[in-house]
Design a protein around this motif. Structure first.
Motif, mmCIF file in Angstrom:
data_model
loop_
_atom_site.group_PDB
_atom_site.id
_atom_site.type_symbol
_atom_site.label_atom_id
_atom_site.label_comp_id
_atom_site.label_asym_id
_atom_site.label_seq_id
_atom_site.Cartn_x
_atom_site.Cartn_y
_atom_site.Cartn_z
ATOM 1 N N UNK A 57 0.841 -1.203 0.000
ATOM 2 C CA UNK A 57 0.000 0.000 0.000
ATOM 3 C C UNK A 57 0.871 1.246 0.000
ATOM 4 N N UNK A 58 0.624 2.132 -0.930
ATOM 5 C CA UNK A 58 1.395 3.370 -1.027
ATOM 6 C C UNK A 58 0.511 4.588 -1.007
ATOM 7 N N UNK A 59 0.894 5.567 -0.188
ATOM 8 C CA UNK A 59 0.088 6.790 -0.057
ATOM 9 C C UNK A 59 0.857 8.041 -0.487
ATOM 10 N N UNK A 60 2.025 7.827 -1.099
ATOM 11 C CA UNK A 60 2.860 8.940 -1.563
ATOM 12 C C UNK A 60 3.471 8.491 -2.883
ATOM 13 N N UNK A 61 3.058 9.064 -3.981
ATOM 14 C CA UNK A 61 3.570 8.655 -5.278
ATOM 15 C C UNK A 61 5.063 8.948 -5.373
ATOM 16 N N UNK A 62 5.820 7.954 -5.843
ATOM 17 C CA UNK A 62 7.263 8.138 -6.008
ATOM 18 C C UNK A 62 7.654 8.251 -7.476
ATOM 19 N N UNK A 63 6.668 8.536 -8.342
ATOM 20 C CA UNK A 63 7.009 8.724 -9.750
ATOM 21 C C UNK A 63 7.878 9.979 -9.889
ATOM 22 N N UNK A 80 -6.396 4.460 7.593
ATOM 23 C CA UNK A 80 -7.755 3.935 7.384
ATOM 24 C C UNK A 80 -7.804 2.789 6.371
ATOM 25 N N UNK A 81 -6.918 2.831 5.379
ATOM 26 C CA UNK A 81 -6.903 1.770 4.368
ATOM 27 C C UNK A 81 -6.359 0.470 4.959
ATOM 28 N N UNK A 82 -5.293 0.557 5.760
ATOM 29 C CA UNK A 82 -4.770 -0.634 6.435
ATOM 30 C C UNK A 82 -5.859 -1.248 7.306
ATOM 31 N N UNK A 83 -6.524 -0.415 8.085
ATOM 32 C CA UNK A 83 -7.588 -0.900 8.974
ATOM 33 C C UNK A 83 -8.726 -1.536 8.179
ATOM 34 N N UNK A 84 -9.088 -0.913 7.064
ATOM 35 C CA UNK A 84 -10.166 -1.427 6.218
ATOM 36 C C UNK A 84 -9.817 -2.804 5.655
ATOM 37 N N UNK A 85 -8.609 -2.942 5.150
ATOM 38 C CA UNK A 85 -8.182 -4.222 4.574
ATOM 39 C C UNK A 85 -8.193 -5.322 5.637
ATOM 40 N N UNK A 86 -7.615 -5.024 6.795
ATOM 41 C CA UNK A 86 -7.499 -6.060 7.839
ATOM 42 C C UNK A 86 -8.841 -6.393 8.480
ATOM 43 N N UNK A 87 -9.761 -5.458 8.477
ATOM 44 C CA UNK A 87 -11.111 -5.737 8.988
ATOM 45 C C UNK A 87 -11.812 -6.752 8.086
ATOM 46 N N UNK A 88 -11.590 -6.624 6.785
ATOM 47 C CA UNK A 88 -12.284 -7.486 5.821
ATOM 48 C C UNK A 88 -11.479 -8.711 5.419
ATOM 49 N N UNK A 89 -10.156 -8.590 5.444
ATOM 50 C CA UNK A 89 -9.282 -9.714 5.090
ATOM 51 C C UNK A 89 -8.183 -9.802 6.151
ATOM 52 N N UNK A 90 -8.504 -10.339 7.327
ATOM 53 C CA UNK A 90 -7.618 -10.268 8.500
ATOM 54 C C UNK A 90 -6.243 -10.903 8.324
#
Length: 274
Positions: A57-63, A80-90
């Motif tokens: 997961x990347x939240x800062x583009x390194x292009x 929030x994205x980490x939490x969302x992923x782990x809530x649905x796919x632990x």
């Protein structure tokens, strides 16, 4: 050859695939595509079903010339994205693409298990000490400068020799601090011309002398689409070709946008070794 993720030993004898999830609005290929919960979960589910071992997961583009993002903004996008992923796919093994120690610490505290640092500690002097305390696998990439300056720094006398020296120094530094699980990434497209990227790919097997897992990330990059005179959108076939070559030269992790096709590369290459 194994790495420890949340107490699970991941065996890299058979190469693994890392699926890319960019949550930035400006990534070179999929910027803005995964900006709401449904699209994020659908993409993660697809990558996991297709065979991804890791989700990066990347939240800062390194292009090249990517716009600056503050530390707070990166954290507010990421957690929030980490939490969302782990809530649905632990069971998901989440890697976080960041060069900032504070972001890395927050990410691991919220359930990520790998840090993927484009600068190998060069852009944040606290990164390696933080990783030593966190005791999670650390992906160290080769780059000079930063995303805003790297394209002007592609001067080398012997690029592979200089990269091997760079990694040797980084490994000594990481080991001296007690970081156990290290992965190296040659950094295709980072402070390298088109010709230099192909020289590194051509000599990729030389990086095995470092005796560390090798991650290769060429997915839909400009070294492919510029050579083929097309665009990132039409660079999947070229990506598959270079992923196959990378596997034959010792790559243990493929970092990709298209997991299904990368897994097919792994399966076919494993059959060749067989």
């Amino acid at each position: 050859m194994t790495i420890n993720c949340k107490g699970n030993l991941i065996d890299l004898t058979s190469p693994k695939v890392m699926g890319i999830l960019n949550i930035t609005p400006n990534s070179f290929f999929d910027g803005g595509k995964y900006s709401d919960e449904n699209s994020i979960l659908q993409q993660v589910e697809k990558m996991l079903i297709d065979g991804a071992t890791f989700i990066d997961v990347g939240a800062y583009s390194s292009k090249p010339n990517a716009e600056f993002v503050s530390e707070n903004e990166e954290i507010s996008r990421l957690i929030p994205v980490i939490e969302l992923i782990l809530k649905n796919f632990p069971e998901t093994l989440i890697s976080v693409d960041t060069f900032r120690a504070t972001v890395a610490k927050k990410a691991i505290e919220n359930g990520a298990c790998i840090i993927n640092d484009i600068s190998a500690g060069s852009l944040d002097e606290d990164m390696m000490q933080t990783l030593a305390k966190l005791q999670v696998p650390y992906i160290m990439m080769h780059m000079k400068g930063n995303p805003q300056t790297m394209q002007s720094l592609a001067q080398y006398e012997n690029i592979v020799k200089e990269m091997l020296f760079y990694f040797s120094e980084k490994v000594v530094q990481a080991r001296s601090l007690g970081i156990n699980d290290l992965i190296i990434d040659p950094g295709f497209g980072f402070a390298k011309t088109l010709e230099q990227n192909f020289e590194v790919m051509n000599k990729l097997e030389l990086f095995q002398m470092l005796e560390l897992p090798l991650l290769v990330g060429v997915s839909r990059k400009s070294m492919i689409y510029k050579t083929l005179e097309t665009s990132a959108e039409f660079a999947l076939n070229g990506t598959t070709v270079l992923n196959t070559i990378a596997l034959q030269k010792g790559a243990k992790i493929l970092r990709v946008h298209d997991v299904k096709e990368a897994m097919e590369c792994v399966k076919l290459c494993n059959s060749l070794i067989g």
